[in-house]
Design a protein around this motif. Structure first.
Motif, PDB file in Angstrom:
ATOM      1  N   ILE A  55       0.838  -1.201   0.000  1.00  0.00           N
ATOM      2  CA  ILE A  55       0.000   0.000   0.000  1.00  0.00           C
ATOM      3  C   ILE A  55       0.872   1.251   0.000  1.00  0.00           C
ATOM      4  O   ILE A  55       0.529   2.256  -0.620  1.00  0.00           O
ATOM      5  N   GLU A  56       2.009   1.181   0.643  1.00  0.00           N
ATOM      6  CA  GLU A  56       2.921   2.324   0.675  1.00  0.00           C
ATOM      7  C   GLU A  56       3.411   2.677  -0.728  1.00  0.00           C
ATOM      8  O   GLU A  56       3.511   3.850  -1.081  1.00  0.00           O
ATOM      9  N   GLN A  57       3.689   1.659  -1.542  1.00  0.00           N
ATOM     10  CA  GLN A  57       4.110   1.916  -2.922  1.00  0.00           C
ATOM     11  C   GLN A  57       2.957   2.535  -3.713  1.00  0.00           C
ATOM     12  O   GLN A  57       3.158   3.471  -4.483  1.00  0.00           O
ATOM     13  N   ALA A  58       1.737   2.037  -3.513  1.00  0.00           N
ATOM     14  CA  ALA A  58       0.568   2.595  -4.199  1.00  0.00           C
ATOM     15  C   ALA A  58       0.354   4.054  -3.794  1.00  0.00           C
ATOM     16  O   ALA A  58       0.031   4.899  -4.635  1.00  0.00           O
ATOM     17  N   ILE A  59       0.563   4.361  -2.530  1.00  0.00           N
ATOM     18  CA  ILE A  59       0.430   5.744  -2.053  1.00  0.00           C
ATOM     19  C   ILE A  59       1.475   6.628  -2.726  1.00  0.00           C
ATOM     20  O   ILE A  59       1.170   7.738  -3.171  1.00  0.00           O
ATOM     21  N   GLU A  60       2.696   6.150  -2.832  1.00  0.00           N
ATOM     22  CA  GLU A  60       3.758   6.928  -3.482  1.00  0.00           C
ATOM     23  C   GLU A  60       3.402   7.209  -4.938  1.00  0.00           C
ATOM     24  O   GLU A  60       3.577   8.325  -5.421  1.00  0.00           O
ATOM     25  N   VAL A  61       2.889   6.210  -5.641  1.00  0.00           N
ATOM     26  CA  VAL A  61       2.473   6.396  -7.031  1.00  0.00           C
ATOM     27  C   VAL A  61       1.357   7.439  -7.095  1.00  0.00           C
ATOM     28  O   VAL A  61       1.375   8.344  -7.934  1.00  0.00           O
ATOM     29  N   ALA A  62       0.383   7.346  -6.193  1.00  0.00           N
ATOM     30  CA  ALA A  62      -0.758   8.270  -6.181  1.00  0.00           C
ATOM     31  C   ALA A  62      -0.326   9.703  -5.884  1.00  0.00           C
ATOM     32  O   ALA A  62      -0.882  10.644  -6.440  1.00  0.00           O
ATOM     33  N   THR A  63       0.670   9.890  -5.024  1.00  0.00           N
ATOM     34  CA  THR A  63       1.092  11.249  -4.664  1.00  0.00           C
ATOM     35  C   THR A  63       1.693  12.000  -5.842  1.00  0.00           C
ATOM     36  O   THR A  63       1.709  13.222  -5.842  1.00  0.00           O
ATOM     37  N   ARG A  64       2.156  11.272  -6.849  1.00  0.00           N
ATOM     38  CA  ARG A  64       2.785  11.903  -8.011  1.00  0.00           C
ATOM     39  C   ARG A  64       1.774  12.252  -9.105  1.00  0.00           C
ATOM     40  O   ARG A  64       2.101  12.937 -10.047  1.00  0.00           O
ATOM     41  N   HIS A  65       0.539  11.758  -8.974  1.00  0.00           N
ATOM     42  CA  HIS A  65      -0.504  12.049  -9.962  1.00  0.00           C
ATOM     43  C   HIS A  65      -0.929  13.515  -9.834  1.00  0.00           C
ATOM     44  O   HIS A  65      -1.077  14.022  -8.722  1.00  0.00           O
ATOM     45  N   PRO A  66      -1.120  14.225 -10.945  1.00  0.00           N
ATOM     46  CA  PRO A  66      -1.490  15.645 -10.873  1.00  0.00           C
ATOM     47  C   PRO A  66      -2.757  15.924 -10.066  1.00  0.00           C
ATOM     48  O   PRO A  66      -2.863  16.959  -9.413  1.00  0.00           O
ATOM     49  N   MET A  67      -3.707  14.999 -10.055  1.00  0.00           N
ATOM     50  CA  MET A  67      -4.942  15.242  -9.313  1.00  0.00           C
ATOM     51  C   MET A  67      -4.763  15.087  -7.806  1.00  0.00           C
ATOM     52  O   MET A  67      -5.652  15.447  -7.043  1.00  0.00           O
ATOM     53  N   ALA A  68      -3.615  14.608  -7.364  1.00  0.00           N
ATOM     54  CA  ALA A  68      -3.331  14.631  -5.928  1.00  0.00           C
ATOM     55  C   ALA A  68      -3.198  16.073  -5.456  1.00  0.00           C
ATOM     56  O   ALA A  68      -3.454  16.389  -4.302  1.00  0.00           O
ATOM     57  N   THR A  69      -2.817  16.960  -6.373  1.00  0.00           N
ATOM     58  CA  THR A  69      -2.692  18.389  -6.088  1.00  0.00           C
ATOM     59  C   THR A  69      -3.982  19.140  -6.378  1.00  0.00           C
ATOM     60  O   THR A  69      -4.363  20.034  -5.645  1.00  0.00           O
ATOM     61  N   HIS A  70      -4.680  18.759  -7.443  1.00  0.00           N
ATOM     62  CA  HIS A  70      -5.844  19.521  -7.899  1.00  0.00           C
ATOM     63  C   HIS A  70      -7.175  18.802  -7.688  1.00  0.00           C
ATOM     64  O   HIS A  70      -8.188  19.231  -8.231  1.00  0.00           O
ATOM     65  N   GLY A  71      -7.177  17.720  -6.937  1.00  0.00           N
ATOM     66  CA  GLY A  71      -8.391  16.964  -6.653  1.00  0.00           C
ATOM     67  C   GLY A  71      -8.112  16.008  -5.511  1.00  0.00           C
ATOM     68  O   GLY A  71      -7.448  16.372  -4.550  1.00  0.00           O
ATOM     69  N   THR A  72      -8.572  14.787  -5.652  1.00  0.00           N
ATOM     70  CA  THR A  72      -8.372  13.764  -4.631  1.00  0.00           C
ATOM     71  C   THR A  72      -8.091  12.438  -5.323  1.00  0.00           C
ATOM     72  O   THR A  72      -8.662  12.150  -6.367  1.00  0.00           O
ATOM     73  N   ILE A  73      -7.225  11.657  -4.720  1.00  0.00           N
ATOM     74  CA  ILE A  73      -6.959  10.305  -5.194  1.00  0.00           C
ATOM     75  C   ILE A  73      -7.440   9.336  -4.115  1.00  0.00           C
ATOM     76  O   ILE A  73      -7.090   9.480  -2.949  1.00  0.00           O
ATOM     77  N   GLU A  74      -8.251   8.375  -4.520  1.00  0.00           N
ATOM     78  CA  GLU A  74      -8.713   7.345  -3.584  1.00  0.00           C
ATOM     79  C   GLU A  74      -8.143   6.012  -4.030  1.00  0.00           C
ATOM     80  O   GLU A  74      -8.291   5.621  -5.188  1.00  0.00           O
ATOM     81  N   LEU A  75      -7.477   5.322  -3.124  1.00  0.00           N
ATOM     82  CA  LEU A  75      -6.903   4.001  -3.407  1.00  0.00           C
ATOM     83  C   LEU A  75      -7.755   2.932  -2.737  1.00  0.00           C
ATOM     84  O   LEU A  75      -8.054   3.033  -1.547  1.00  0.00           O
ATOM     85  N   ARG A  76      -8.123   1.926  -3.502  1.00  0.00           N
ATOM     86  CA  ARG A  76      -8.897   0.808  -2.965  1.00  0.00           C
ATOM     87  C   ARG A  76      -8.198  -0.499  -3.317  1.00  0.00           C
ATOM     88  O   ARG A  76      -8.060  -0.831  -4.500  1.00  0.00           O
ATOM     89  N   PRO A  77      -7.746  -1.253  -2.296  1.00  0.00           N
ATOM     90  CA  PRO A  77      -7.159  -2.555  -2.592  1.00  0.00           C
ATOM     91  C   PRO A  77      -8.236  -3.507  -3.124  1.00  0.00           C
ATOM     92  O   PRO A  77      -9.392  -3.413  -2.714  1.00  0.00           O
ATOM     93  N   PHE A  78      -7.845  -4.354  -4.061  1.00  0.00           N
ATOM     94  CA  PHE A  78      -8.769  -5.372  -4.542  1.00  0.00           C
ATOM     95  C   PHE A  78      -9.100  -6.329  -3.408  1.00  0.00           C
ATOM     96  O   PHE A  78      -8.270  -6.593  -2.535  1.00  0.00           O
ATOM     97  N   TRP A  79     -10.302  -6.866  -3.430  1.00  0.00           N
ATOM     98  CA  TRP A  79     -10.765  -7.846  -2.448  1.00  0.00           C
ATOM     99  C   TRP A  79     -11.303  -9.020  -3.240  1.00  0.00           C
ATOM    100  O   TRP A  79     -12.502  -9.118  -3.501  1.00  0.00           O
ATOM    101  N   PRO A  80     -10.403  -9.901  -3.683  1.00  0.00           N
ATOM    102  CA  PRO A  80     -10.803 -10.976  -4.609  1.00  0.00           C
ATOM    103  C   PRO A  80     -11.889 -11.873  -4.032  1.00  0.00           C
ATOM    104  O   PRO A  80     -11.897 -12.185  -2.831  1.00  0.00           O
ATOM    105  N   LEU A  81     -12.828 -12.247  -4.902  1.00  0.00           N
ATOM    106  CA  LEU A  81     -13.851 -13.226  -4.529  1.00  0.00           C
ATOM    107  C   LEU A  81     -13.204 -14.583  -4.402  1.00  0.00           C
ATOM    108  O   LEU A  81     -12.398 -14.980  -5.244  1.00  0.00           O
ATOM    109  N   GLU A  82     -13.551 -15.292  -3.381  1.00  0.00           N
ATOM    110  CA  GLU A  82     -13.042 -16.649  -3.194  1.00  0.00           C
ATOM    111  C   GLU A  82     -14.132 -17.614  -3.647  1.00  0.00           C
ATOM    112  O   GLU A  82     -14.913 -18.114  -2.856  1.00  0.00           O
ATOM    113  N   LEU A  83     -14.191 -17.849  -4.959  1.00  0.00           N
ATOM    114  CA  LEU A  83     -15.203 -18.747  -5.507  1.00  0.00           C
ATOM    115  C   LEU A  83     -14.677 -20.165  -5.528  1.00  0.00           C
ATOM    116  O   LEU A  83     -13.558 -20.429  -5.953  1.00  0.00           O
ATOM    117  N   ASP A  84     -15.486 -21.082  -5.060  1.00  0.00           N
ATOM    118  CA  ASP A  84     -15.082 -22.498  -5.063  1.00  0.00           C
ATOM    119  C   ASP A  84     -15.481 -23.172  -6.343  1.00  0.00           C
ATOM    120  O   ASP A  84     -16.395 -22.878  -6.987  1.00  0.00           O
TER     121      ASP A  84
END
Length: 112
Positions: free
Chosen positions: A83-112
């Motif tokens: 998550i720390e790497q994802a945050i670092e990537v997000a901080t460099r996006h232009p909208m981190a300055t001029h909007g908001t960046i929301e990060l959501r980790p995937f939550w894979p379905l565990e289908l049998d």
């Protein structure tokens, strides 16, 4: 670990701060590093449709369901080790300055 990065526009936000990178530079940087798997801009909320099914009936309305000034302007699918790497990537996006960046980790379905 996969993350959905939502790029949120806030038309009421005013700032003189310059972004770290332009959007073109950010896309090139994340594509070359292999972190950005996919992404794109989205049409404005006025072009959206909201779909609901209630008691067997389908309702389709114009625009987003939520009344808000902010709106999702785009998305990116990131593949990061932490998550720390994802945050670092997000901080460099232009909208981190001029909007908001929301990060959501995937939550894979565990289908049998």
């Amino acid at each position: 670990m996969k993350f959905l990065m939502l790029v949120v526009a806030d038309p009421d936000l005013t700032t003189d701060e310059e972004p770290v990178l332009t959007i073109e530079e950010w896309v090139q940087e994340t594509a070359q590093s292999g972190v950005n798997l996919d992404g794109d801009r989205l049409r404005p909320p006025s072009d959206a449709k909201t779909v609901r099914r209630r008691n067997g009936k389908v309702s389709v309305t114009d625009g987003p369901f939520v009344e808000t000034h902010e709106w999702i302007a785009g998305f990116d699918l990131l593949e990061c080790d932490t998550i720390e790497q994802a945050i670092e990537v997000a901080t460099r996006h232009p909208m981190a300055t001029h909007g908001t960046i929301e990060l959501r980790p995937f939550w894979p379905l565990e289908l049998d």
